[in-house]
Design a protein around this motif. Structure first.
Motif, PDB file in Angstrom:
ATOM      1  N   CYS A  53       0.934  -1.579   0.417  1.00  0.00           N
ATOM      2  CA  CYS A  53       0.409   0.045   0.068  1.00  0.00           C
ATOM      3  C   CYS A  53       1.245   1.136  -0.513  1.00  0.00           C
ATOM      4  O   CYS A  53       0.909   2.362  -0.396  1.00  0.00           O
ATOM      5  CB  CYS A  53      -0.717  -0.061   1.061  1.00  0.00           C
ATOM      6  SG  CYS A  53      -1.960  -1.340   1.814  1.00  0.00           S
ATOM      7  N   CYS A  59       2.575   2.246  -3.287  1.00  0.00           N
ATOM      8  CA  CYS A  59       1.804   3.025  -4.472  1.00  0.00           C
ATOM      9  C   CYS A  59       1.167   4.377  -3.389  1.00  0.00           C
ATOM     10  O   CYS A  59       1.251   5.407  -4.183  1.00  0.00           O
ATOM     11  CB  CYS A  59       1.030   3.228  -4.687  1.00  0.00           C
ATOM     12  SG  CYS A  59       1.145   1.107  -5.269  1.00  0.00           S
ATOM     13  N   HIS A  60       0.683   3.929  -2.287  1.00  0.00           N
ATOM     14  CA  HIS A  60      -0.065   5.718  -1.323  1.00  0.00           C
ATOM     15  C   HIS A  60       0.836   6.440  -0.791  1.00  0.00           C
ATOM     16  O   HIS A  60       0.548   7.620  -0.716  1.00  0.00           O
ATOM     17  CB  HIS A  60      -0.868   5.253  -1.410  1.00  0.00           C
ATOM     18  CG  HIS A  60      -2.125   4.545  -1.432  1.00  0.00           C
ATOM     19  ND1 HIS A  60      -3.168   5.166  -1.858  1.00  0.00           N
ATOM     20  CD2 HIS A  60      -3.043   3.201  -1.648  1.00  0.00           C
ATOM     21  CE1 HIS A  60      -3.861   5.127  -2.995  1.00  0.00           C
ATOM     22  NE2 HIS A  60      -3.446   3.090  -2.354  1.00  0.00           N
ATOM     23  N   ARG A 101      -4.174   8.360  -8.194  1.00  0.00           N
ATOM     24  CA  ARG A 101      -4.504   8.657  -9.715  1.00  0.00           C
ATOM     25  C   ARG A 101      -2.706   9.084 -10.585  1.00  0.00           C
ATOM     26  O   ARG A 101      -3.067   8.599 -11.713  1.00  0.00           O
ATOM     27  CB  ARG A 101      -5.562   9.658  -9.982  1.00  0.00           C
ATOM     28  CG  ARG A 101      -5.754   8.028  -9.793  1.00  0.00           C
ATOM     29  CD  ARG A 101      -7.839   9.178  -9.678  1.00  0.00           C
ATOM     30  NE  ARG A 101      -9.037   8.274  -9.072  1.00  0.00           N
ATOM     31  CZ  ARG A 101      -9.310   8.987  -7.818  1.00  0.00           C
ATOM     32  NH1 ARG A 101      -9.388  10.546  -7.788  1.00  0.00           N
ATOM     33  NH2 ARG A 101     -10.366   8.079  -8.106  1.00  0.00           N
ATOM     34  N   HIS A 103      -5.732  -3.573  -6.190  1.00  0.00           N
ATOM     35  CA  HIS A 103      -6.866  -3.610  -5.599  1.00  0.00           C
ATOM     36  C   HIS A 103      -8.129  -3.617  -6.605  1.00  0.00           C
ATOM     37  O   HIS A 103      -7.816  -2.938  -7.712  1.00  0.00           O
ATOM     38  CB  HIS A 103      -6.818  -3.077  -4.446  1.00  0.00           C
ATOM     39  CG  HIS A 103      -6.516  -1.389  -4.599  1.00  0.00           C
ATOM     40  ND1 HIS A 103      -7.603  -0.640  -5.069  1.00  0.00           N
ATOM     41  CD2 HIS A 103      -5.807  -0.881  -3.360  1.00  0.00           C
ATOM     42  CE1 HIS A 103      -6.649   0.847  -5.045  1.00  0.00           C
ATOM     43  NE2 HIS A 103      -5.566   0.085  -4.244  1.00  0.00           N
TER      44      HIS A 103
END
Ligand code: HEC
Ligand code: HEC
Ligand code: HEC
Ligand code: HEC
Ligand code: HEC
Length: 478
Positions: free
Chosen positions: A295, A298-299, A318, A349
């Motif tokens: 996670c 990417c975040h 995004r 996900h």
């Protein structure tokens, strides 16, 4: 305090932290220098119980030069110049010492009555935002910061108006708000705290995540938020410790935990069966995906060699991943055929994920040379009015989870007895759609948007929540 006030005015926030690192290096030089033997640096690490074996030792902010201690707590590293020395061991923090071996102290047992630290710059000398200005600015702008006060949550938990089938939880579950606290207001000790809550410590704040020592026993999804975390809040008389991902932190009273580099730290809140429904499934979707990124990869992208982005927003993600689309048209004597392919890239996900009411709406509109709308020639791939919020069904697609009860949809997740449908895009899959329009079609408009809540919830609460436009394109056909 004068120094901190000056730091606050600096334009380059990273340089403020670097400056602080320098200042703190002076403090950590209290940590004794190990003894150089030939070209090796050797030393010993201990815990209050004896030698610390398996601890990682490195020069401050140089984990690339790290070595593990042996069974007697001894280490030996090739000499590389002058450094302060840091030792890290899961479940322990480095005590400042003024001579002898380095001392690793076990994290305190949790004291639930100990107050959380307000991160707001200037709130106290301990305020995280005094020093971690960039992390604070990003977090301040995040959904985590307002997880106990968000507009949609507030309206769901507002006193009910209208009929029993409304989007007001308390209409059917008067005590239901207690089920939301563990994740939305995880710092609240009382089960009866009333949401919404305001203030810097009401939501998912710095000290909450950075006091997490381990996951408690329980299953993600069934044990929620704070109940699945084991915290290490010190007694009020002790110095506070923060826990994080660094093995070579330049500050004492910080502890290393490998959990911070794993998706598991997000699982207590991002997986949840609530009031009987699988409302949050991001973590299990990530497990099913089986990719190598976490996670955080990417975040929480890196923003400098020692700092990660703390906004953790969908819009930030995004910028590197999400929905991709390709569309083409084909002319036949009696129709214009539109083909659309959608797939996802850089996604770990389903799309969308997160709260069950999130959905992605795609619409395709055809108009003739006089700008008059044209109907689709077939009944395939129409989005029903309940989903779009428009008066009639329209050509398009819907990526969502929804519940049908007695033939109607959607319904709030807490309503029992329906059938659930799931049309979302999986990370490694593609979906293909075709539509047929009359041959006189002269313009096509494709629009794809991400929406946070169903139109019926917004209508009942008189709310406007902007959607995020993922695709907006008009094509002229000659
Ligand atoms: C007086 C300044 C200051 C304050 C106040 C402060 N920090 Fe830090 N913190 C630092 C410095 C400097 C480092 C070392 C950074 C490095 O080595 O790159 C650090 C390191 C950390 C780390 C990394 C620890 C590790 O081992 O991974 C975390 C996490 C952290 N701080 C969180 C917090 C939180 C949460 C708060 C508020 C409760 C806070 N800090 C308050 C200066 C501060
Ligand atoms: C390979 C990259 C990747 C990984 C790994 C990943 N995500 Fe995401 N995530 C994304 C992207 C891209 C989006 C934005 C999708 C969109 O356009 O709506 C996103 C969106 C989200 C959202 C926003 C949902 C919404 O619609 O508001 C949440 C919540 C989320 N991710 C949580 C997680 C959690 C928790 C994990 C780990 C268990 C995780 N993500 C792992 C890339 C990733
Ligand atoms: C939702 C949980 C969460 C919250 C809230 C949170 N952090 Fe973090 N923090 C993390 C995770 C996870 C990492 C590890 C990121 C990595 O290494 O990939 C991290 C890393 C850090 C680090 C180590 C340096 C870095 O950026 O990697 C510092 C310092 C830090 N956080 C400070 C803060 C401060 C200050 C706040 C509040 C303004 C805060 N954190 C809020 C989860 C959180
Ligand atoms: C203590 C619970 C908790 C933890 C731990 C937690 N989150 Fe969240 N997260 C939430 C809540 C609650 C929200 C929704 C807040 C709102 O919109 O009101 C949220 C929202 C998000 C979003 C969506 C933001 C948006 O733009 O809509 C992302 C992405 C996300 N979290 C990622 C993460 C990642 C990555 C981790 C682990 C490093 C993590 N979270 C850990 C509770 C948590
Ligand atoms: C297992 C933890 C957990 C529990 C329990 C929980 N939530 Fe959430 N909630 C989250 C997370 C994580 C998100 C963010 C996901 C995303 O961004 O899509 C969220 C997002 C939301 C949102 C969207 C907020 C926005 O502004 O877009 C609403 C509304 C919401 N939750 C309502 C509730 C209600 C009502 C309850 C109690 C009946 C509840 N939640 C219980 C974790 C939880």
């Amino acid at each position: 305090m004068a120094t901190l006030a000056r730091l606050g005015g600096w334009a380059n926030q990273y340089s403020a932290l670097s400056w602080l690192l320098g200042a703190l290096a002076i403090v950590s030089s209290l940590i004794p220098s190990p003894i150089p033997i030939n070209n090796q640096i050797t030393g010993r690490i201990r815990t209050p119980k004896g030698p610390a074996s398996g601890a990682l030792v490195s020069p401050a902010s140089h984990s690339g030069l790290a070595a593990h201690t042996d069974l007697s707590g001894n280490y030996s590293i090739p000499r590389q110049g002058q450094f302060n020395w840091i030792a890290a061991l899961e479940g322990h923090y480095l005590e400042p010492t003024s001579g002898g071996d380095l001392l690793l102290t076990p994290l305190p047992k949790d004291h639930p009555d100990s107050p959380w630290i307000d991160p707001t710059p200037g709130a106290s000398t301990k305020a995280c935002g005094n020093c971690h200005q960039q992390a604070f600015a990003h977090w301040q702008n995040s959904a985590h910061q307002k997880s106990a006060s968000g507009l949609i949550l507030q309206n769901m938990l507002a006193q009910p108006t209208g009929n029993q089938n409304s989007w007001h939880l308390l209409a059917t579950h008067p005590e239901g708000a207690a089920a939301c606290i563990a994740c939305h207001a995880p710092g609240q000790s009382s089960l009866n705290a009333e949401l919404p809550l305001q203030g810097p410590l009401s939501g998912t704040h710095c000290d909450l995540c950075h006091k997490v020592k381990a996951l408690a026993s329980g299953t993600p999804g069934l044990t929620h938020g704070r109940d699945l975390f084991e915290f290490a809040r010190p007694a009020t008389s002790q110095r506070p410790v923060v826990i994080g991902p660094l093995v070579d932190s330049t500050r004492e009273n910080v502890a290393y935990s490998s959990l911070f580099k794993k998706s598991q730290i997000c699982s207590p809140c991002h997986e949840g069966t609530v009031l009987g429904a699988k409302v949050y499934t991001s973590f299990s979707e990530w497990q099913a995906w089986g990719g190598s990124q976490t996670c955080q990869d990417c975040h929480m992208p890196a923003i400098s060699p020692r700092e990660h982005h703390h906004e953790m927003s969908a819009s930030l993600a995004r910028q590197t991943g999400g929905l991709r689309a390709r569309w083409s048209t084909e002319k036949s004597p009696n129709a214009l055929i539109v083909h659309l392919d959608i797939w996802a890239e850089g996604l770990g996900h389903a799309l969308p994920t997160g709260h069950i009411d999130r959905h992605i709406l795609g619409t395709i509109m055809a108009t003739d040379a006089n700008n008059r709308p044209l109907n689709s020639l077939s009944a395939d791939n129409l989005v029903p009015a309940w989903a779009s919020g428009l008066p009639n069904s329209i050509p398009g697609f819907l990526l969502a989870r929804w519940q049908q009860i007695n033939g109607t949809a959607p319904h709030p997740f807490w309503m029992p007895g329906g059938n659930w449908y799931d049309s979302r895009l999986l990370p490694a899959s593609r979906q293909h759609f075709t539509w047929k329009f009359p041959p006189q079609t002269s313009k096509l408009h494709l629009r794809i948007e991400h929406r946070r809540a169903w139109p019926e919830l917004l209508r009942q609460n008189n709310l406007t929540v902007p959607s995020e436009v993922l695709w907006d394109e008009t094509r002229n056909l000659n």
